[in-house]
Design an enzyme around this catalytic site. Sequence first.
Site, short mmCIF file in Angstrom:
data_model
loop_
_atom_site.label_atom_id
_atom_site.label_comp_id
_atom_site.label_asym_id
_atom_site.label_seq_id
_atom_site.Cartn_x
_atom_site.Cartn_y
_atom_site.Cartn_z
CE LYS A 1 25.80 14.06 -31.81
NZ LYS A 1 25.95 13.38 -33.03
CB THR B 1 25.20 9.72 -31.88
OG1 THR B 1 26.07 10.23 -33.07
CG2 THR B 1 25.71 8.19 -31.55
CG HIS C 1 51.49 23.68 -3.74
ND1 HIS C 1 51.03 23.34 -2.39
CD2 HIS C 1 51.58 22.61 -4.75
CE1 HIS C 1 51.02 21.90 -2.50
NE2 HIS C 1 51.29 21.63 -3.73
#
Lengths: 291, 291, 291, 291
Positions: free
Chosen positions: D22, D67, D256
């Site tokens: 899970k 799960t 940048h």
Amino acid sequence: MTEVQNTPVKVKVRLTENNYGKADVHVFKVNRERPRHEIKDITVRVAMTGDFEAAHVQGDNTGLLATDTVRNTIYGLAKEGFGGSIERFGQELVAHFVKTGPRVTGAFAEITEHLWERISANGQGHDHSFVRQMPKRTARVEGDGQTFKVTSGIENLYLLKTTQSGWEGYVLDERFTTLPETSDRVMATYVTAKWEYLGDDADHDDVWQRVYGQLQQTFTDHYSPSLQSTLYLLGEAVLSRCPEISRIWFQMPNKHHLKYNLERFGLENNNEIFHVDPEPFGLMEGWVERA
Amino acid sequence: MTEVQNTPVKVKVRLTENNYGKADVHVFKVNRERPRHEIKDITVRVAMTGDFEAAHVQGDNTGLLATDTVRNTIYGLAKEGFGGSIERFGQELVAHFVKTGPRVTGAFAEITEHLWERISANGQGHDHSFVRQMPKRTARVEGDGQTFKVTSGIENLYLLKTTQSGWEGYVLDERFTTLPETSDRVMATYVTAKWEYLGDDADHDDVWQRVYGQLQQTFTDHYSPSLQSTLYLLGEAVLSRCPEISRIWFQMPNKHHLKYNLERFGLENNNEIFHVDPEPFGLMEGWVERA
Amino acid sequence: MTEVQNTPVKVKVRLTENNYGKADVHVFKVNRERPRHEIKDITVRVAMTGDFEAAHVQGDNTGLLATDTVRNTIYGLAKEGFGGSIERFGQELVAHFVKTGPRVTGAFAEITEHLWERISANGQGHDHSFVRQMPKRTARVEGDGQTFKVTSGIENLYLLKTTQSGWEGYVLDERFTTLPETSDRVMATYVTAKWEYLGDDADHDDVWQRVYGQLQQTFTDHYSPSLQSTLYLLGEAVLSRCPEISRIWFQMPNKHHLKYNLERFGLENNNEIFHVDPEPFGLMEGWVERA
Amino acid sequence: MTEVQNTPVKVKVRLTENNYGKADVHVFKVNRERPRHEIKDITVRVAMTGDFEAAHVQGDNTGLLATDTVRNTIYGLAKEGFGGSIERFGQELVAHFVKTGPRVTGAFAEITEHLWERISANGQGHDHSFVRQMPKRTARVEGDGQTFKVTSGIENLYLLKTTQSGWEGYVLDERFTTLPETSDRVMATYVTAKWEYLGDDADHDDVWQRVYGQLQQTFTDHYSPSLQSTLYLLGEAVLSRCPEISRIWFQMPNKHHLKYNLERFGLENNNEIFHVDPEPFGLMEGWVERA
């Protein structure tokens, strides 16, 4: 609050595995040779490995490319090459950087292709107008100048079925188990897949189309007792459809559609009304390969 | 660092415009009456307006619904109603909350519909298996118990053309202008649109399909001198196609595809290689209505 | 599938409310006059309103600025001006575009400031090294060349208290109500606020710091019977602290921390273990102003 | 369009490396033993490895946990244990699932901790009110029932310096190099780090605070000839500060900040005005370990 004030006495350390390059370089290429334009819309990461110790340890940059140069190179090579698949372009990129990069012994390129379909106008696909699609195609090429390891993939393929899926027979006597069994549920998953090849001469574009079609076809064609079982069946079907592929990996979240408890309000819910739970989700990963 | 230590003397204040409700309620509905299932996948926000001063000023909650109740209600009404479009469901929601909500004088519902297409299997669209599409359909309904104001919309419609678009003749003598003119560029935009209706009896589903098709069709059929011009032409075409619509609004970012400067490397770039700039972007908004 | 094939007969339409400009212009400014550098990190949107009918209807661009010029202008004016708050810079931007933009009669600027704190090194804030903070500061300035309407705000201020919050006494006899009452819960909210000013001479930086501090202070200082009540108290406290402010608006989602049902497993849960639900969420909005 | 119509003849395949569990389980725990509450706000993934072939190949779920049970277990164990660091809780989770999970031979837990600071009120940190911070703390624990491999980390640490950074002496004679050298630039990076331990008895909380403080301190204390050099110095400093750590890995994008060309408009730009480019970005990765 988390400040560290005195300077620690330096210990002896060394640089080990490392790489550098440029990521998220977004290149769009149009082939205008014919009135029916062809397009490629890709995001590229290139990274190089090699002997970059001087730059890290002594601050000596003489052995480094600017990552800005890496970016320029990707655009330049997209112009000079990139006549075919993202897998071939990945090989062109890796070959270039291994050959020309100073102190470079290996490189990898990761490319995500954003897919567009021709707009359907007046009954046919338009020559130069497109509408973005949801799935993405991916490729990863790694090489040392002699050989390439090519991995292809698909992302953002969101599939759902409203029946022909269940979840029963799992471990029930565990203290923390509260989920009831069901033989009819909504199953939804956001498929991420990647696959490797048996040889070097696959037609990557054609393979990708077959995988993309087969995943959808197989998703429809069976009662699924679990997402794990479907994962395996998808792998089996792709390997059956595509003799070029040696093995395939899936990551499949179970995007839970939970039957909403309407009985509390005196309403029946015959698998009609669901809450789509954003998290947590079951997560299954696995490789399926030729036996 | 930004701490305020003493308590200020309270001044007299009052609550003015306010609302409360529930957002991001994700409802999935399956119609199983026939083997060919129909699905609706929506995210809903409902908010109520009215006399909620006691709750805000005296902490007296007797006039408030729990937003959890709002959530339950959305699921309950999705079961009992929601037989048609999201615009109709929005009206059902607004009517319910204005009628039953304590001290509620008005309400609005905002619904986003996630679109799924039937998976094409064995030559036809599958009965109960679907694949998610990229565009989203939206609706907003506002009401006071007597009348409804309905707005429909589309989001995430990403369109691109590789030619038949330019940008010339704009103000060049401005100090900060550096962009060169062009009569051939890539034009790409992520269309967000919303529209209003002339009457109360529109078939919202059918209108949406016509708008969705017409936006794509019109995007292909002209040379575009500017995104503003295309915005206007899209509006004109939708109003021509759909007599039910009174006016339509667009938000169209110009997703810049910048020709990459390859001449520096001795390479030509005949509108072939572009950098897709993530930001900034030109942004155009406008209403087009019947004259 | 959604294709529209024949071209509709054009009806008469007209352009109404519209604007154009540039969004997501990300400007970073360093003031290096002293060794202790000052920085501003902002994302800007500028949009202009005026008579842009020729561009939309006739494709005549002579009255338009390139949005690329808008971008260049933002950077140029950030150099020449932007000596103070984002509210002042917003006024500089609006004044410039109303004055110099062709056919422009009004403009607005929306600025988000990303906040950085000096890194604490050797016991004090460093001169030129910074670490990004989570909250964001916002400003919106709208103007017609004569006057400005200034709105300031804060975003991403995520506050949480583990006690001194409840939710009781709300409507319980409603069919869809299932939530139990509580006098002790976790309350969490992601505050978005914006406020307007009484006059034109406020010190916006100082006001922002006071609002930011007061919101946190007031969040701690009371038992909250509802998020609505806390919204009102926050408004009252800000208006009491800041005489410059005329009214303040809040959007406050109730980020639900749901007590997890551990009793099923033979475990007590004395407000210790919660599930943080990502969605749905209660959502409260309201203005508090001087009485 | 990408449809695959006939069913391919099945080839022989097998399941290899796989796991299930899970993900995105969001647990919030309050320790209320004293008036000064302590909180833990974590997102957890748990995955199990073992012999799950029957489920995948035969659709036989008798060897699988739901799960959903995994989720319940995480909440249950958070109540019964989780008295210390996320690294210790990860070990409790792994030990539990390897011991009780059917056919489970190994497991891993990945935990992200969302950090909150006490709100500063009346001159001190408040007992039960908190404000969310930007960086995140991470841990990964993998185990087979006998031993654990623990990795700790930090994410979302966004650092910037306005001077004392340059980029010179790199390869200039490459065809695609156009970037000019500089000895004074803005350097900004979004640090992701993870580290491993020499022994099993580290105080993970204390180590994390030292790493967090040292990364910021070291970022300020040197002229940086390249992001690679700074990466190495950060690694050296952490290993010097924390004898418990065996090696540390960094991923550091070069965010940048490009000096905007204002000379075109007759304006100087003495490193004052920058464009913050969202993409592409240089990306450096590397391990630093004890020599």
